[in-house]
Write a protein that holds these residues in place. Structure first.
Motif, short mmCIF file in Angstrom:
data_model
loop_
_atom_site.label_atom_id
_atom_site.label_comp_id
_atom_site.label_asym_id
_atom_site.label_seq_id
_atom_site.Cartn_x
_atom_site.Cartn_y
_atom_site.Cartn_z
N PRO A 299 92.05 158.65 140.75
CA PRO A 299 91.41 157.51 141.44
C PRO A 299 90.99 156.32 140.28
O PRO A 299 91.06 156.45 139.14
CB PRO A 299 89.94 158.09 141.77
CG PRO A 299 89.69 159.14 140.71
CD PRO A 299 91.08 159.89 140.58
N SER A 300 91.46 155.18 140.79
CA SER A 300 91.11 154.02 139.91
C SER A 300 90.56 152.71 140.88
O SER A 300 91.44 152.52 142.04
CB SER A 300 92.46 153.56 139.40
OG SER A 300 92.11 152.50 138.47
N GLY A 301 89.67 152.34 140.42
CA GLY A 301 89.13 151.40 141.35
C GLY A 301 88.14 151.77 142.44
O GLY A 301 88.69 152.73 143.09
N ILE A 302 87.11 150.84 142.70
CA ILE A 302 86.25 151.40 143.85
C ILE A 302 85.68 150.10 144.44
O ILE A 302 85.22 149.47 143.83
CB ILE A 302 85.23 152.57 143.52
CG1 ILE A 302 84.30 152.82 144.85
CG2 ILE A 302 84.18 152.02 142.37
CD1 ILE A 302 83.56 154.24 144.60
N THR A 303 85.37 149.93 145.71
CA THR A 303 84.75 149.02 146.36
C THR A 303 83.72 149.59 147.51
O THR A 303 84.37 150.55 148.20
CB THR A 303 85.22 147.83 146.66
OG1 THR A 303 84.76 146.80 147.36
CG2 THR A 303 86.38 148.19 148.05
N ARG A 304 82.80 149.02 147.79
CA ARG A 304 81.88 149.51 149.11
C ARG A 304 82.11 148.31 149.83
O ARG A 304 81.93 147.02 149.58
CB ARG A 304 80.24 149.44 148.76
CG ARG A 304 79.48 149.98 149.93
CD ARG A 304 78.09 149.86 149.66
NE ARG A 304 77.30 150.42 150.79
CZ ARG A 304 76.84 149.56 151.76
NH1 ARG A 304 77.06 148.44 151.68
NH2 ARG A 304 75.99 149.95 152.71
N TYR A 305 82.68 148.37 151.03
CA TYR A 305 83.21 147.37 151.88
C TYR A 305 81.82 146.84 152.68
O TYR A 305 81.39 147.47 153.35
CB TYR A 305 84.17 147.87 152.84
CG TYR A 305 84.65 146.76 153.85
CD1 TYR A 305 85.64 145.67 153.23
CD2 TYR A 305 84.16 146.48 155.06
CE1 TYR A 305 86.00 144.54 154.30
CE2 TYR A 305 84.55 145.39 155.86
CZ TYR A 305 85.33 144.53 155.40
OH TYR A 305 85.73 143.39 156.34
#
Length: 380
Positions: A299-305
């Motif tokens: 995993p790389s990068g994460i956002t809460r939409y």
């Protein structure tokens, strides 16, 4: 080293109408949200892009692992000349290079930003954190405010992701350097830790270990392998992070001050040789993940939409996958992962970063020698 810039076609559209792949992790229900979308190419020609930030004037900043900071203008055109003024000691090799980027809350007035990068040489390097001000296409007042200790050999497992908390303190993830995994449990260094710092690099007075003489003051949590995604979720007042496991055992965690996340004492993965790293997947006093991935997602990068274009996605987390060549939509309920959906797997891309744009679109960075910025919008 110059990079050829390939102009995107006039927002050429690639309509993805095939059936979405689903992946079920243990105790996680798989569900497809009925959402029709189109993937647009914003720009191409980025050398292993790593992080994306949106400027108040609708331009974008993108870091390249190769040690360049690039600007994309309001017309989605990649400016050929990189932003000048980056530190000269950026170490570029394998996973080493320029990494994350975080704008100050008052960036529109101050121009201040923070960025992380691998610094040093092949024989002695680490993760550095710097702050600077952006004026036009140049960085000014560049100041290195933190260097992870100690220096190490090799060119992998730097962590390097940044998040800002409501009190304006910063979280910086730090990897275990691969060959130094036992140091993730050593409280006298920064290897395999998440550190919390003030914007000037000083230690917040309320860090969890400031009164512990056996633990470095900067440490916020310990026992991490290679965390490459972290965010603060204001709606739930929690910190979410993920990290690479070895061969399998990638983790999604809720981060709490002072906790130990167990690497390498506990893991659901095995070594690359197939050998068992530890017989334990849980131990007293160690925090276990809310979700794991085997085979590895990387995993790389994460956002809460939290955008307005996709109401069915609001509140869900989107996580880029390198080895998994997909983006995972994960829904949490009461701190437990209850749904997971695999998106964009038919593209064959390694996804390095995922961001929610100010326009409500979902933005993706592809990890290639000629990588792209992609924009996901509702189907037309």
């Amino acid at each position: 080293m110059s990079v050829s810039v390939e102009q995107s076609t006039p927002r050429s559209l690639t309509r993805l109408t095939g059936l979405l792949l689903l992946l079920c992790a243990a105790s996680v229900g798989a569900q497809t949200v009925s959402t029709d979308y189109t993937v647009e190419t914003v720009t191409t020609g980025l050398e292993h892009p790593w992080s994306l930030a949106f400027l108040p004037d609708n331009r974008m900043l993108v870091t390249e692992r190769a040690g360049r900071l690039r600007l994309i203008n309001q017309d989605d055109v990649l400016i050929t000349e990189p932003v000048s003024g980056l530190p000269e000691d950026i170490y570029v090799d394998a996973q080493a290079g320029l990494k994350d980027l975080l704008l100050a809350p008052d960036f529109e007035d101050s121009g201040e930003l923070h960025f992380s990068y691998a610094c040093g040489t092949a024989e002695a390097n680490t993760t550095c954190l710097a702050r600077a001000t952006l004026e036009g296409r140049q960085l000014h007042n560049v100041e290195v405010i933190f260097r992870a200790d100690p220096l190490r050999e090799g060119s992998v497992h730097y962590g390097g992701r940044l998040a800002r908390l409501p009190d304006d303190t910063l979280l910086l993830t730090l990897g275990d350097g691969f060959s130094y995994r036992n140091e993730a449990q050593n409280r006298q260094n920064h290897i395999g830790k998440i550190v919390r710092l003030n914007p000037d690099g000083s230690v917040p007075a309320d860090n969890p270990f400031v009164d512990d003489p056996d633990t470095r003051d900067e440490i916020f949590t310990l026992g991490h392998r290679n965390p490459q995604g972290i965010l603060y979720d204001a709606d739930t007042d929690r910190i979410i992070a993920h990290e690479h496991g070895p061969r399998g055992g990638d983790e999604l965690n809720i981060i709490r001050a002072g906790e130990n996340y167990g690497w390498p004492l506990i893991t659901t993965g095995v070594d690359y040789t197939g050998a068992r790293i530890t017989p334990f997947t849980e131990l007293p006093g160690l925090t276990t993940p809310i979700l794991t991935w085997t085979p590895a997602l990387a995993p790389s990068g994460i956002t809460r939409y939290d955008g307005f274009l996709f109401p069915d996605w609001r509140g869900d987390y989107f996580i880029g996958g390198l080895a998994g060549q997909s983006v995972r939509r994960v829904r949490l309920h009461n701190g437990d992962a209850t749904e997971e959906e695999v998106l964009f797997a038919d593209r064959g891309d390694r996804f390095r970063d995922v961001r929610t744009g100010p326009d409500g679109a979902l933005y993706l960075l592809t990890d290639r020698a000629s990588g792209s910025v992609l924009r996901v919008v509702p189907d037309r």
